[in-house]
Motif scaffolding. Sequence first.
Motif, PDB file in Angstrom:
ATOM      1  N   SER C  52       0.830  -1.205   0.000  1.00 28.79           N
ATOM      2  CA  SER C  52       0.000   0.000   0.000  1.00 28.79           C
ATOM      3  C   SER C  52       0.868   1.261   0.000  1.00 28.79           C
ATOM      4  O   SER C  52       0.587   2.220  -0.734  1.00 28.79           O
ATOM      5  CB  SER C  52      -0.919  -0.034   1.223  1.00 28.79           C
ATOM      6  OG  SER C  52      -1.432   1.222   1.498  1.00 28.79           O
ATOM      7  N   TYR C  55       2.218   1.724  -3.420  1.00 31.03           N
ATOM      8  CA  TYR C  55       1.165   2.117  -4.361  1.00 31.03           C
ATOM      9  C   TYR C  55       0.854   3.603  -4.224  1.00 31.03           C
ATOM     10  O   TYR C  55       0.763   4.321  -5.228  1.00 31.03           O
ATOM     11  CB  TYR C  55      -0.082   1.274  -4.092  1.00 31.03           C
ATOM     12  CG  TYR C  55      -1.262   1.651  -4.942  1.00 31.03           C
ATOM     13  CD1 TYR C  55      -1.277   1.361  -6.293  1.00 31.03           C
ATOM     14  CD2 TYR C  55      -2.352   2.322  -4.393  1.00 31.03           C
ATOM     15  CE1 TYR C  55      -2.342   1.713  -7.088  1.00 31.03           C
ATOM     16  CE2 TYR C  55      -3.422   2.675  -5.167  1.00 31.03           C
ATOM     17  CZ  TYR C  55      -3.426   2.376  -6.518  1.00 31.03           C
ATOM     18  OH  TYR C  55      -4.481   2.736  -7.295  1.00 31.03           O
ATOM     19  N   PHE C  56       0.709   4.082  -2.972  1.00 32.29           N
ATOM     20  CA  PHE C  56       0.344   5.486  -2.803  1.00 32.29           C
ATOM     21  C   PHE C  56       1.510   6.408  -3.139  1.00 32.29           C
ATOM     22  O   PHE C  56       1.295   7.516  -3.637  1.00 32.29           O
ATOM     23  CB  PHE C  56      -0.193   5.743  -1.393  1.00 32.29           C
ATOM     24  CG  PHE C  56      -1.606   5.270  -1.241  1.00 32.29           C
ATOM     25  CD1 PHE C  56      -2.624   5.916  -1.935  1.00 32.29           C
ATOM     26  CD2 PHE C  56      -1.922   4.179  -0.464  1.00 32.29           C
ATOM     27  CE1 PHE C  56      -3.928   5.478  -1.820  1.00 32.29           C
ATOM     28  CE2 PHE C  56      -3.218   3.735  -0.354  1.00 32.29           C
ATOM     29  CZ  PHE C  56      -4.229   4.382  -1.038  1.00 32.29           C
ATOM     30  N   LEU C  59       1.235   6.610  -6.813  1.00 29.60           N
ATOM     31  CA  LEU C  59       0.033   7.311  -7.252  1.00 29.60           C
ATOM     32  C   LEU C  59       0.176   8.815  -7.084  1.00 29.60           C
ATOM     33  O   LEU C  59      -0.187   9.596  -7.970  1.00 29.60           O
ATOM     34  CB  LEU C  59      -1.164   6.810  -6.445  1.00 29.60           C
ATOM     35  CG  LEU C  59      -2.553   7.082  -7.005  1.00 29.60           C
ATOM     36  CD1 LEU C  59      -2.788   6.193  -8.205  1.00 29.60           C
ATOM     37  CD2 LEU C  59      -3.600   6.795  -5.945  1.00 29.60           C
ATOM     38  N   ILE C  63       6.661  10.541  -1.570  1.00 33.48           N
ATOM     39  CA  ILE C  63       6.874   9.394  -0.689  1.00 33.48           C
ATOM     40  C   ILE C  63       5.795   9.350   0.383  1.00 33.48           C
ATOM     41  O   ILE C  63       5.554  10.331   1.074  1.00 33.48           O
ATOM     42  CB  ILE C  63       8.267   9.467  -0.053  1.00 33.48           C
ATOM     43  CG1 ILE C  63       9.313   9.384  -1.162  1.00 33.48           C
ATOM     44  CG2 ILE C  63       8.478   8.339   0.931  1.00 33.48           C
ATOM     45  CD1 ILE C  63      10.692   9.735  -0.720  1.00 33.48           C
ATOM     46  N   SER C  64       5.118   8.197   0.470  1.00 32.31           N
ATOM     47  CA  SER C  64       4.077   8.028   1.481  1.00 32.31           C
ATOM     48  C   SER C  64       4.508   6.900   2.408  1.00 32.31           C
ATOM     49  O   SER C  64       4.572   5.757   1.995  1.00 32.31           O
ATOM     50  CB  SER C  64       2.757   7.696   0.797  1.00 32.31           C
ATOM     51  OG  SER C  64       1.886   7.068   1.685  1.00 32.31           O
TER      52      SER C  64
END
Lengths: 163, 89, 120
Positions: C52, C55-56, C59, C63-64
């Motif tokens: 996840s 992916y984020f 997207l 950087i998440s």
Amino acid sequence: MHRFFPHPILALILAGIWLLLVNSIHPGQIVLGLLLGWMIPLLTTQFWPEAVRIYKPFHLLHFVGIILIDIIQANFTVARLVLGRPDRLQPAFISMPLILKSDLAISFLANVITLTPGTVSARLSHDRCHLLVHALDVTNTEELANTIKSRYEKPLKEIFEKC
Amino acid sequence: MLSAAVFIALMLVTAAVALSFWRLLCGPSMPDRILALDTLYINTIALLVLLGIHLSSGLYFEVALIIAVMGFVGTVAACKYLLRGDIIE
Amino acid sequence: MLEVFISLLILTGAIFTFIGSLGLVRLKDFYTRIHGPTKATTLGVGSLLIASALYFSYLERSISLHEVLVTLFLFITAPVSAHMLTKAALHLGLQSLARLPEQQVNRQHNEQEAKHDQGD
């Protein structure tokens, strides 16, 4: 100095957690995180009677690397045992004498034992000298105890306790 | 590719939720039920994360975090009760 | 390329989560059952969360990392709750496939613990 800034490592960890929580590295957030990291240990200082001493930080990094590999290996072991024949397992309780003395090192060891292949730490005796370990599938209990001792307990002793 | 993987993963995790729910209903002892609840909340986190990827929304992360914190506290409280409830009898 | 990697992470995570719950149902006694959820499910959810995070990051082109927080939290708390559960089970004296650590000692220990807890 010690009174106003009791736990430097905890402060850095708290600041890191704050940055992860808000999910940004904006300078304002970094300052706020450091402020929180300074304030929280100061306000909760009576719950932290003794400061954590790490004698060999680089050994700790090496140890964490070993554990991460062991965790992944542990999962494949457990998956194989679960998908295999559950009635052929040979579970056993092992009472393991401890050489560690400090609380932090013992809790670290118990957590590591639970996360690594086929073993769960079950109970610490009242005099803190024996840790009861449950193993999922074991034929030679002596050998398992020796592996745990040499692989996890010795590095932890070097890291957290003065030899 | 990604949506197919998320679809299969959602099915697997839903099956995992069903299995742990079965253990919750018929677990012979109290620790079994608490263990089933523990597994159930971790599976729920997995479900929420997959839903977040499926809907491309970051909102579900906060829910997962709250469930992780509350679930751990709940498990520990229930275990404490089992360890001490026997003493009060 | 990244999409393939994320898909693989999601699939492995889901399979491990499933195997953990399968262990909960298939194994015979409580002490062996606890191995499934604490190990397989934790790593399964961990790899889903890392997928996840990737992916984020992909997207939103930034950087998440906040999923790492849940992963860390799970990896720290899972052994603690497993330890508490095993301790509770030993205290209640649940049936085990393995020989319990000397029944006699166990009972003495429980009495000691009862005194100890009352003393708190």
